[in-house]
Structures are given as structure tokens and as C-alpha cells.
Design an enzyme around this catalytic site. Structure first.
Site, PDB file in Angstrom:
ATOM      1  N   SER A   8       0.833  -1.195   0.000  1.00  0.00           N
ATOM      2  CA  SER A   8       0.000   0.000   0.000  1.00  0.00           C
ATOM      3  C   SER A   8       0.869   1.246   0.000  1.00  0.00           C
ATOM      4  CB  SER A   8      -0.907   0.024   1.233  1.00  0.00           C
ATOM      5  OG  SER A   8      -1.570   1.270   1.316  1.00  0.00           O
ATOM      6  N   HIS A  35      -0.790  -1.097  -4.628  1.00  0.00           N
ATOM      7  CA  HIS A  35      -2.100  -0.672  -4.129  1.00  0.00           C
ATOM      8  C   HIS A  35      -2.070   0.819  -3.849  1.00  0.00           C
ATOM      9  CE1 HIS A  35      -6.024  -1.465  -2.263  1.00  0.00           C
ATOM     10  NE2 HIS A  35      -5.687  -0.544  -1.382  1.00  0.00           N
ATOM     11  N   ASP A  49      -4.310   4.035  -2.654  1.00  0.00           N
ATOM     12  CA  ASP A  49      -5.525   4.487  -1.984  1.00  0.00           C
ATOM     13  C   ASP A  49      -5.816   5.938  -2.328  1.00  0.00           C
ATOM     14  OD1 ASP A  49      -6.311   2.179  -0.360  1.00  0.00           O
ATOM     15  OD2 ASP A  49      -4.418   2.493   0.676  1.00  0.00           O
ATOM     16  N   MET A  76      -8.294   8.998  -1.571  1.00  0.00           N
ATOM     17  CA  MET A  76      -9.257   9.477  -0.574  1.00  0.00           C
ATOM     18  C   MET A  76      -9.619  10.922  -0.854  1.00  0.00           C
ATOM     19  SD  MET A  76      -7.484   7.929   2.854  1.00  0.00           S
ATOM     20  CE  MET A  76      -6.645   6.340   2.832  1.00  0.00           C
ATOM     21  N   HIS A  91      -7.721   1.905  -5.338  1.00  0.00           N
ATOM     22  CA  HIS A  91      -8.843   1.798  -4.397  1.00  0.00           C
ATOM     23  C   HIS A  91      -9.436   3.190  -4.181  1.00  0.00           C
ATOM     24  CE1 HIS A  91     -10.021   0.901   0.095  1.00  0.00           C
ATOM     25  NE2 HIS A  91     -11.068   1.183  -0.652  1.00  0.00           N
ATOM     26  N   MET A 133     -11.652   5.527  -2.386  1.00  0.00           N
ATOM     27  CA  MET A 133     -12.427   5.831  -1.187  1.00  0.00           C
ATOM     28  C   MET A 133     -13.022   7.220  -1.384  1.00  0.00           C
ATOM     29  SD  MET A 133      -9.938   4.499   1.856  1.00  0.00           S
ATOM     30  CE  MET A 133      -8.602   3.389   1.449  1.00  0.00           C
ATOM     31  N   MET A 151     -12.357  -4.685   3.806  1.00  0.00           N
ATOM     32  CA  MET A 151     -11.544  -3.855   4.684  1.00  0.00           C
ATOM     33  C   MET A 151     -11.437  -4.514   6.053  1.00  0.00           C
ATOM     34  SD  MET A 151     -10.501  -1.366   2.836  1.00  0.00           S
ATOM     35  CE  MET A 151      -9.677  -0.487   4.189  1.00  0.00           C
ATOM     36  N   GLY A 205      -9.398   4.962   5.774  1.00  0.00           N
ATOM     37  CA  GLY A 205      -9.083   6.379   5.935  1.00  0.00           C
ATOM     38  C   GLY A 205      -7.661   6.653   6.376  1.00  0.00           C
ATOM     39  N   PHE A 206      -7.079   5.750   7.170  1.00  0.00           N
ATOM     40  CA  PHE A 206      -5.732   5.964   7.688  1.00  0.00           C
ATOM     41  C   PHE A 206      -4.965   4.645   7.716  1.00  0.00           C
ATOM     42  CE2 PHE A 206      -8.313   9.338   9.445  1.00  0.00           C
ATOM     43  CZ  PHE A 206      -7.531  10.471   9.248  1.00  0.00           C
ATOM     44  N   GLY A 207      -3.665   4.710   7.487  1.00  0.00           N
ATOM     45  CA  GLY A 207      -2.822   3.533   7.564  1.00  0.00           C
ATOM     46  C   GLY A 207      -2.395   3.257   8.994  1.00  0.00           C
ATOM     47  N   GLY A 208      -1.781   2.106   9.211  1.00  0.00           N
ATOM     48  CA  GLY A 208      -1.211   1.781  10.512  1.00  0.00           C
ATOM     49  C   GLY A 208      -2.191   1.308  11.560  1.00  0.00           C
ATOM     50  N   ASP A 237      -7.483  -5.690   3.236  1.00  0.00           N
ATOM     51  CA  ASP A 237      -6.688  -4.480   3.397  1.00  0.00           C
ATOM     52  C   ASP A 237      -6.840  -3.942   4.804  1.00  0.00           C
ATOM     53  OD1 ASP A 237      -5.420  -2.041   3.249  1.00  0.00           O
ATOM     54  OD2 ASP A 237      -6.702  -1.201   1.700  1.00  0.00           O
ATOM     55  N   GLY A 238      -5.708  -3.879   5.516  1.00  0.00           N
ATOM     56  CA  GLY A 238      -5.706  -3.255   6.833  1.00  0.00           C
ATOM     57  C   GLY A 238      -5.069  -4.113   7.899  1.00  0.00           C
ATOM     58  N   THR A 245       2.831  -0.916   6.320  1.00  0.00           N
ATOM     59  CA  THR A 245       4.021  -0.778   7.150  1.00  0.00           C
ATOM     60  C   THR A 245       4.818  -2.080   7.234  1.00  0.00           C
ATOM     61  OG1 THR A 245       2.664  -1.233   9.111  1.00  0.00           O
ATOM     62  CG2 THR A 245       3.040   1.079   8.553  1.00  0.00           C
TER      63      THR A 245
END
Length: 215
Positions: free
Chosen positions: A6, A31, A33, A35, A64, A66, A135, A140-143, A174-175, A197
């Protein structure tokens, strides 16, 4: 298992170099993202950035969206070089029209489900899809941390695809995918894992990707 790093987790100041690094490390897909700050509470990048980095890798670009109204932007992302465009079943655009638009551009379509969206919401569209993305965090946010309670949803979608003879559909997750969670995804039937990450911050991304592909 296919691994799709990602780009949300990369160093944006060196995005081109980061794509090349993941390419050389053996990534299957890239990938990306997108947004809009409306559908999710964050803003990333759009079609011009994707177009700028497209030439740096021959790997499939898995885009992707969003965003609230993906139908308006399919041409932009197809022109930018997307190979796969996934968008949310919860969006405001007409689902069938958006899938048809993606297919008309020679791009593979996919639908995405947020954690609180039940599996059955994608069932009416399965015959038209190449990918279903589940998902395993709130988008909306990584990590964020992996949500293992999403795995029954993966299994349910996988069963329905098999029941209809649609075993060509890839189930993507994803996630929060990493060394401690990828086995759960694999056991549930996930075909493609988005990893952020876990690969970008790995001491040796090639070894990390090689390990993940064994699941």
C-alpha cells in the site's frame, strides 16, 4: 498469496523510488488508496500522481477509490493507468453503472466493503466483478490494527463465489496485514493481501514479501 504494498505507507517525498523498491522486492500489485476527504476523513492523492508514477513499474496498479462519487472519475483513473479499480459499495454512485464504466475502459472492476457492511451487499454484483476487497480496518488511515472478526465475512463471500462457480474472483484484504495476521487471512481464503508498514518498514522488504507469499 499475492502481495500488494500500500503506497499509503510509503515516503510520499520519494514515491517513485518507493514503487521501484517494492517492484524490485517482488510485489505482485501496487495498491494506491485515493481518498477525497468526504467519503473518508483523509485526503491522499489523485489521478495526476498515479499517472506520474505509472511508468515506474509494470506491476498491476490496484486503485482503491475511497470517494463518494467514483463514477465521475473512472475515466481519469483509467487514463492514469489503473489496471484494477475498486470502489465502495457504500458510495453514492450507482453501483452497476460504475462497474460498467470501469469494464468499458478495459479495467478490472472490484467492490469494497467497510467493516460494518455485511457480505451480502456485494452478492448482486458478483458476476460482474474481478475483485472483492474486504476492509480489515476502518478506511481512511494507515497503521491500524487488523480486525480478525472480518474473516467470517471473507469466508461468506468466498462460499458464495464458489456456489455460483465464480472461483476466478479474487478476495482481497486491506488493513493491519503483517507477519502476525496474514495467516488468519490466508486461512479464511484471502487471495490478495494489501500490506503497508509490514513491507515498507521491513528491514528487508524482499524477505518480508517472500515470506508473506508462502501463506
Amino acid at each position: 498469496m499475492k502481495i500488494a504494498p500500500s503506497l499509503l505507507s510509503c515516503d510520499f517525498s520519494k514515491m517513485g523510488e518507493e514503487i521501484e523498491r517494492m517492484d524490485q522486492a517482488g510485489a505482485d500489485w501496487m495498491h494506491l488508496d485515493v481518498m477525497d476527504g468526504h467519503f473518508v476523513p483523509n485526503i491522499t492523492f489523485g489521478a495526476p500522481i498515479i499517472k506520474a508514477v505509472r511508468k515506474l513499474s509494470n506491476r498491476p496498479f490496484d486503485v482503491h477509490l475511497m470517494i463518494s462519487e467514483p463514477l465521475k472519475y473512472i475515466d481519469d483513473f483509467a487514463d492514469a493507468g489503473a489496471d484494477i479499480i475498486t470502489f465502495h459499495v457504500e458510495c453514492d454512485s450507482d453501483i452497476d453503472s460504475t462497474i460498467d464504466k470501469i469494464k468499458s475502459r478495459g479495467v478490472k472492476p472490484g467492490l469494497v466493503l467497510k467493516p460494518n457492511t455485511p457480505a451480502w451487499t456485494v452478492f448482486p454484483y458478483l458476476e460482474k466483478l474481478d475483485v472483492v476487497l474486504v476492509m480489515t480496518v476502518e478506511p481512511g488511515f494507515g497503521g491500524q490494527s487488523f480486525m480478525p472478526n472480518m474473516m467470517p465475512k471473507v469466508k461468506e463471500i468466498k462460499r458464495e463465489c464458489h456456489r455460483r462457480g465464480l472461483d476466478n474472483i479474487l478476495i482481497e484484504a486491506d488493513g493491519g496485514i503483517g507477519r502476525d495476521t496474514i495467516e488468519q487471512a490466508a486461512d479464511a481464503g484471502v487471495d490478495v493481501c494489501v500490506a503497508g508498514t509490514a513491507v515498507f518498514r521491513a528491514a528487508d522488504p524482499a524477505k518480508a514479501i517472500e515470506l508473506f507469499k508462502t501463506f
